[in-house]
Enzyme design. Structure first.
Site, PDB file in Angstrom:
ATOM      1  N   ARG A  71       0.869  -1.180   0.000  1.00  0.00           N
ATOM      2  CA  ARG A  71       0.000   0.000   0.000  1.00  0.00           C
ATOM      3  C   ARG A  71       0.901   1.223   0.000  1.00  0.00           C
ATOM      4  O   ARG A  71       2.070   1.148   0.396  1.00  0.00           O
ATOM      5  CB  ARG A  71      -0.898   0.028   1.234  1.00  0.00           C
ATOM      6  CG  ARG A  71      -1.739  -1.233   1.436  1.00  0.00           C
ATOM      7  CD  ARG A  71      -3.012  -1.214   0.637  1.00  0.00           C
ATOM      8  NE  ARG A  71      -3.774  -2.444   0.795  1.00  0.00           N
ATOM      9  CZ  ARG A  71      -5.093  -2.516   0.739  1.00  0.00           C
ATOM     10  NH1 ARG A  71      -5.814  -1.432   0.536  1.00  0.00           N
ATOM     11  NH2 ARG A  71      -5.718  -3.674   0.867  1.00  0.00           N
ATOM     12  N   ALA A 120      -3.550  -4.128   5.200  1.00  0.00           N
ATOM     13  CA  ALA A 120      -4.972  -3.783   5.081  1.00  0.00           C
ATOM     14  C   ALA A 120      -5.747  -4.935   4.467  1.00  0.00           C
ATOM     15  O   ALA A 120      -6.936  -4.792   4.193  1.00  0.00           O
ATOM     16  CB  ALA A 120      -5.141  -2.524   4.235  1.00  0.00           C
ATOM     17  N   SER A 121      -5.051  -6.058   4.220  1.00  0.00           N
ATOM     18  CA  SER A 121      -5.668  -7.252   3.651  1.00  0.00           C
ATOM     19  C   SER A 121      -6.394  -6.895   2.353  1.00  0.00           C
ATOM     20  O   SER A 121      -5.828  -6.288   1.455  1.00  0.00           O
ATOM     21  CB  SER A 121      -6.593  -7.915   4.670  1.00  0.00           C
ATOM     22  OG  SER A 121      -7.051  -9.149   4.201  1.00  0.00           O
ATOM     23  N   HIS A 122      -7.687  -7.244   2.260  1.00  0.00           N
ATOM     24  CA  HIS A 122      -8.460  -7.001   1.042  1.00  0.00           C
ATOM     25  C   HIS A 122      -9.234  -5.695   1.104  1.00  0.00           C
ATOM     26  O   HIS A 122      -9.960  -5.370   0.167  1.00  0.00           O
ATOM     27  CB  HIS A 122      -9.452  -8.147   0.835  1.00  0.00           C
ATOM     28  CG  HIS A 122     -10.457  -8.256   1.940  1.00  0.00           C
ATOM     29  ND1 HIS A 122     -10.163  -8.883   3.121  1.00  0.00           N
ATOM     30  CD2 HIS A 122     -11.723  -7.790   2.062  1.00  0.00           C
ATOM     31  CE1 HIS A 122     -11.215  -8.815   3.926  1.00  0.00           C
ATOM     32  NE2 HIS A 122     -12.176  -8.156   3.307  1.00  0.00           N
TER      33      HIS A 122
END
Length: 498
Positions: A71, A120-122
């Site tokens: 990210r 933040a995963s998905h």
């Protein structure tokens, strides 16, 4: 350590000098906030100090693996976290850009009992979070998260000497380990879909080393996610995976989420196979190789695990447990199960198959190995060999956070009493009421209904499944669940219905 504030605003002097942490970010099994709106970097630093304090408190060696997903802000968040860990006297082994399972693997390979993976995963950009653990292969559950929350919000962090940072070049070690578990002899053409997320730097290479032809799809890293969030549960990503399978004549598509701990599957016809059905297919296959094995599945998963004749013939035992990657991981380890499967796409391969944590690449390898052991079958043929079952969407009526668990307790008692009295639902006897994570009521024909409280949102969660027909599945909702929940004024309207 000063108590973090909960009322700070960006673009102010206090925001630049004081820790800002909203308590809502401490969830049942990880921590998640919207960066700047709910936590600032000094708040992340306070989280690191709190985590270090907790590790010392429980008497675990203060040695921790850290990593971050792809990210635009994750590196900064990780660096803030590391500052707090160092302040708390931790030895930090930073593996850099990583998948969550790569950080978990580091606990084993680098002999570090603790892990803190910034991801933040998905979720959409703006979200950040930390997946933590201090007892491999487990991650924190409610008890650990509760104590960590007390330490951080209460300003109880303790500074200690001895902090140390070591940077570890670890990508090759991880990819080689994942690929070594599977060597495919059958010619297979595989779409590798990464949604421009972190997995693009790892998955194509790992799959090729397993011995398959790889068709890359959105594997270039781009943290703006120009097409859709990397989430193989989302319709947008699944549609693209299906189209690529049809365009290329691939044998299947494997999709990975933002931090690579989940795997989604599309078969050779372009049809999605839900993760609980993939889990059942894997359990059927693995139970032949490993007779008398135990499998753990979450309570949202298909009831076919309970009724499947192949599993019975191979002596397999299936245990339903709480939804949530931390819960299934923990139960898999506790029971010494061969594997755990969660409907969201987390697969926990243990024993000879993996280290017991959720790893999308290891799960992908297990699917490929299943195809390799069935060279005369396509993935769609393995799927159609399963008995029929009609499962609803996950339906989520609103219920306030401060009310939902009290309401759920009454619903659980209602169903438990009905089961104890030998009651029926739509003419079918209740054979079991599983009261973990809510209540899952099994009927004598294998059909079931589930009511639980969401761990993350102010809502209930409802799922129904029929072994008879789609119309019967709708009846289970419309004639049983909906009227029963309507008796509780605290529960609002359903977000969607069947």
């Amino acid at each position: 350590m000063l108590k973090p504030r909960q009322d700070l605003k960006p673009n102010t002097a206090d925001y630049e000098n004081l820790a800002f942490v909203k308590p809502t970010g401490f969830r049942e099994y990880d921590a998640r906030w919207i960066l700047e709106k709910e936590i600032n970097l000094l708040g992340i630093q306070a989280l690191g100090l709190g985590l270090a304090t907790y590790v010392h408190e429980i008497g675990v060696a203060p040695k921790i693996v850290t990593g971050h997903d792809f990210r635009g802000y994750s590196l900064s968040v990780k660096q803030a976290l590391i500052l707090g860990l160092l302040e708390g006297g931790m030895e930090v082994l930073d593996v850099g850009l990583a998948l969550s399972p790569m950080a978990y693997f580091g606990q084993f390979e680098l002999d570090a009992p603790c892990v803190a993976m910034v991801t933040a995963s998905h979720n959409e950009n703006g979200w950040t979070g930390v997946k933590m653990g201090a007892n491999k292969p487990l991650t924190f559950g409610p008890d650990e998260m509760g104590r960590l929350k007390e330490i951080v919000l209460g300003g109880q962090g303790v500074g200690r000497d001895g902090g140390k940072l070591v940077r570890v070049d670890f990508r090759e070690t991880y990819v080689a380990d994942v690929a070594s578990k599977v060597q495919i002899k059958r010619p297979l053409k595989v779409v590798c879909a990464c949604g421009n997320g972190t997995a693009g730097a790892f998955a194509p290479d790992a799959l090729r080393r397993m011995g398959v032809e790889v068709i890359e799809m959105d594997t270039d890293l781009d943290y703006t996610f120009p097409k859709y969030n990397p989430n193989p549960e989302d319709h947008a990503m699944l549609i693209q995976m299906a189209e690529r399978v049809k365009e290329t004549g691939a044998d299947l598509a494997l999709g990975f989420d933002g931090d690579g701990d989940r795997c989604g599957v599309v078969d050779d016809t372009g049809e999605e196979i839900f993760a609980d059905k993939i889990g059942l297919m894997l359990a059927r296959d693995l139970s032949k190789v490993y007779p008398d094995s135990t499998f753990v599945v979450d309570v949202k998963s298909t009831g076919l695990y309970k009724t499947d004749e192949i599993l019975k013939a191979n002596g397999a035992e299936v245990v339903y447990w709480k939804t949530g990657h931390s819960y299934i991981k923990r139960k898999t380890a506790e029971l010494g199960a061969l594997a755990g499967f969660e409907k969201s796409g987390h697969f926990f391969m243990a024993g000879d198959l993996g280290h017991g944590y959720d790893d999308g690449l290891v799960a992908a390898g297990a699917v490929l190995a299943m195809l390799d052991r069935n060279p005369d079958k396509t993935l769609s043929e393995l799927k159609t060999a399963l008995p029929d079952a009609w499962t609803s969407l996950t339906m989520s009526p609103h219920c306030d956070d401060e009310l939902k668990y009290g309401v759920l307790e009454r619903i659980v008692k209602e169903y438990s009493d009905l089961a104890a009295a030998g009651g029926e639902i739509l003419g079918r006897k209740i054979v079991e009421a599983i009261t973990v994570n809510g209540v899952r009521v099994h009927l004598d024909d294998g059909s079931w209904v589930l009511v639980r409280a969401s761990s993350n949102k102010p809502e209930m969660v409802v799922v129904v499944e029929s072994m008879r027909s789609e119309d019967d599945m709708r009846d289970l909702f419309r004639k049983e669940i909906k009227p029963r929940l309507a008796a509780y004024p605290e529960i609002g309207a359903f977000n969607q219905e069947i």
